[in-house]
Scaffold this active site. Sequence first.
Site, mmCIF file in Angstrom:
data_model
loop_
_atom_site.group_PDB
_atom_site.id
_atom_site.type_symbol
_atom_site.label_atom_id
_atom_site.label_comp_id
_atom_site.label_asym_id
_atom_site.label_seq_id
_atom_site.Cartn_x
_atom_site.Cartn_y
_atom_site.Cartn_z
ATOM 1 N NE ARG A 7 -4.179 -1.624 0.237
ATOM 2 C CZ ARG A 7 -4.547 -2.256 -0.614
ATOM 3 N NH1 ARG A 7 -3.542 -2.547 -2.184
ATOM 4 N NH2 ARG A 7 -5.656 -3.165 -0.785
ATOM 5 C CD GLU A 41 -2.738 3.032 -5.419
ATOM 6 O OE1 GLU A 41 -1.554 3.056 -5.259
ATOM 7 O OE2 GLU A 41 -3.757 2.216 -5.437
ATOM 8 C CG HIS A 93 -3.041 -1.197 -6.884
ATOM 9 N ND1 HIS A 93 -3.006 -0.305 -5.964
ATOM 10 C CD2 HIS A 93 -2.619 -2.462 -6.874
ATOM 11 C CE1 HIS A 93 -3.338 -1.307 -5.066
ATOM 12 N NE2 HIS A 93 -3.713 -2.924 -5.949
HETATM 13 P P1 NAI Z 1 -1.420 -11.310 4.578
HETATM 14 O O1 NAI Z 1 -2.903 -10.392 5.383
HETATM 15 O O2 NAI Z 1 -1.812 -12.130 3.771
HETATM 16 O O3 NAI Z 1 -0.180 -10.904 4.869
HETATM 17 C C1 NAI Z 1 0.018 -9.735 6.399
HETATM 18 C C2 NAI Z 1 1.025 -9.618 7.081
HETATM 19 O O4 NAI Z 1 1.370 -8.126 7.729
HETATM 20 C C3 NAI Z 1 0.156 -10.663 8.524
HETATM 21 O O5 NAI Z 1 0.905 -11.868 8.059
HETATM 22 C C4 NAI Z 1 1.125 -9.721 9.749
HETATM 23 O O6 NAI Z 1 1.107 -10.021 10.486
HETATM 24 C C5 NAI Z 1 2.090 -8.744 9.309
HETATM 25 N N1 NAI Z 1 2.034 -7.576 9.417
HETATM 26 C C6 NAI Z 1 0.897 -6.714 9.768
HETATM 27 N N2 NAI Z 1 1.641 -5.987 10.901
HETATM 28 C C7 NAI Z 1 2.629 -5.174 10.471
HETATM 29 C C8 NAI Z 1 3.930 -5.055 10.861
HETATM 30 N N3 NAI Z 1 4.029 -3.733 11.659
HETATM 31 N N4 NAI Z 1 5.026 -5.315 10.624
HETATM 32 C C9 NAI Z 1 5.435 -6.600 9.912
HETATM 33 N N5 NAI Z 1 4.710 -7.129 9.440
HETATM 34 C C10 NAI Z 1 2.937 -6.622 9.175
HETATM 35 O O7 NAI Z 1 -1.804 -10.319 3.638
HETATM 36 P P2 NAI Z 1 -1.081 -10.372 2.166
HETATM 37 O O8 NAI Z 1 -2.459 -10.963 1.360
HETATM 38 O O9 NAI Z 1 -0.182 -10.850 2.148
HETATM 39 O O10 NAI Z 1 -1.144 -8.960 1.240
HETATM 40 C C11 NAI Z 1 -0.395 -7.768 1.622
HETATM 41 C C12 NAI Z 1 -0.606 -7.143 1.246
HETATM 42 O O11 NAI Z 1 -0.697 -6.941 -0.454
HETATM 43 C C13 NAI Z 1 -1.970 -6.071 1.714
HETATM 44 O O12 NAI Z 1 -1.097 -4.641 2.176
HETATM 45 C C14 NAI Z 1 -2.404 -5.359 0.196
HETATM 46 O O13 NAI Z 1 -2.921 -4.914 0.306
HETATM 47 C C15 NAI Z 1 -1.642 -6.307 -0.954
HETATM 48 N N6 NAI Z 1 -2.157 -6.612 -2.528
HETATM 49 C C16 NAI Z 1 -1.401 -6.070 -3.011
HETATM 50 C C17 NAI Z 1 -1.871 -6.075 -4.252
HETATM 51 C C18 NAI Z 1 -1.038 -5.190 -5.462
HETATM 52 O O14 NAI Z 1 -1.663 -5.850 -6.837
HETATM 53 N N7 NAI Z 1 -0.172 -4.832 -5.634
HETATM 54 C C19 NAI Z 1 -2.943 -7.115 -4.333
HETATM 55 C C20 NAI Z 1 -3.633 -7.884 -3.344
HETATM 56 C C21 NAI Z 1 -3.029 -7.574 -2.272
#
Ligand code: NAI
Length: 331
Positions: free
Chosen positions: A234, A263, A295
């Site tokens: 993000r 964005e 994105h």
């Molecule tokens: P997820 O929920 O599976 O994993 C996120 C991880 O971040 C969790 O394990 C959580 O414990 C950890 N976390 C939370 N706070 C933290 C901190 N302060 N320091 C380190 N780790 C922390 O999420 P997922 O599916 O892996 O997605 C990750 C990111 O990717 C999300 O923000 C999502 O919005 C973004 N995303 C971007 C896309 C794109 O097209 N560029 C598409 C899909 C998701």
Amino acid sequence: MEIAFFSTRKYDRQFFEQVNKDFDFELTFFEAHLNENTISLALDFEVICIFVNDRLSDDLIQKLSQGKTKIIALRCAGFNNVDLKSATEHNMKVVRVPAYSPNAVAEHVLAMLLTLYRYTHKAYNRVKEGNFSLVGMTGKEIFGKTVGIIGMGKIGKITANIFKGFGCRVLVSDPKLSSSDKHQTFEYVDNSTVFKEADIISLHCPLNEDTKYLVNEKTLKIMKDGVTIINTSRGGLINTMDVYKALKSGKVAFLGIDVYEEEEKLFFEDLSTEIIMDDLFMRLTTFPNVLITGHQGFFTERALENIATTTLQNIDDIQRSGSSSNEVTVD
Ligand code: NAI
């Protein structure tokens, strides 16, 4: 049940219409974002389906509650754009698509990094113009680098494994991992150790109060000189002005961003005949060591099909049983 889709493009319509053959909902597609100017379009629909740059603030949810809407279906994973407390207070269920293709985003990290490290974006243009000079394109190898993964969720895990395959030392930081989640393959550290030791930092945590501007003037100071930062998560995780200054000083050698904090004024639109007012963004596009994509990390055929299937299934589950395993609540 009638569903109003906002911020839609040709590809959304294509995949949703195809998948809807199994559900038979009535689908209405709007290209417009959902905002204070378009909220009136939503009032007649029991379900509204929105995307990453549609913002549902408390104000808008209050307006929405004057209409028929009972379900807010996010066709994305992140839900920081919806005021969940307000949705609950107004008896609206919020559902999302927790994972549509984590591989797509993880692979995009590598697409960005390999482009930056091997200047393939420059090579493409040079060769088209008959310029076969290699000057200024000395590459870097990923092999042997220390990579820091911040956020070891669905996408972070796949990315970490890919980097392992490249022969990297992989540091992982995630405060929520239990000991059973930890494998010998990776080194489990805190964010500041990632900042201090990583040559490449890839962000995979959600945007929230704790993670807003995780990369800022202070954290950049403790990073290695010549660090590479990739953000597919993000935009708000990075203070863009601070990173811009760090790029100018050489502290940051490469920056790959698929997301940008401003964005919503830019991405998913064709602005090629307009003057883009965001000077910081435009300045970044002039840097040879910065790669920006709009994105598109998620944007694969498999992901679009998964998004459509899960979104319609979520709505169907709520309609039939009153709940969905992909419901998001304030907790
Ligand atoms: P997820 O929920 O599976 O994993 C996120 C991880 O971040 C969790 O394990 C959580 O414990 C950890 N976390 C939370 N706070 C933290 C901190 N302060 N320091 C380190 N780790 C922390 O999420 P997922 O599916 O892996 O997605 C990750 C990111 O990717 C999300 O923000 C999502 O919005 C973004 N995303 C971007 C896309 C794109 O097209 N560029 C598409 C899909 C998701």
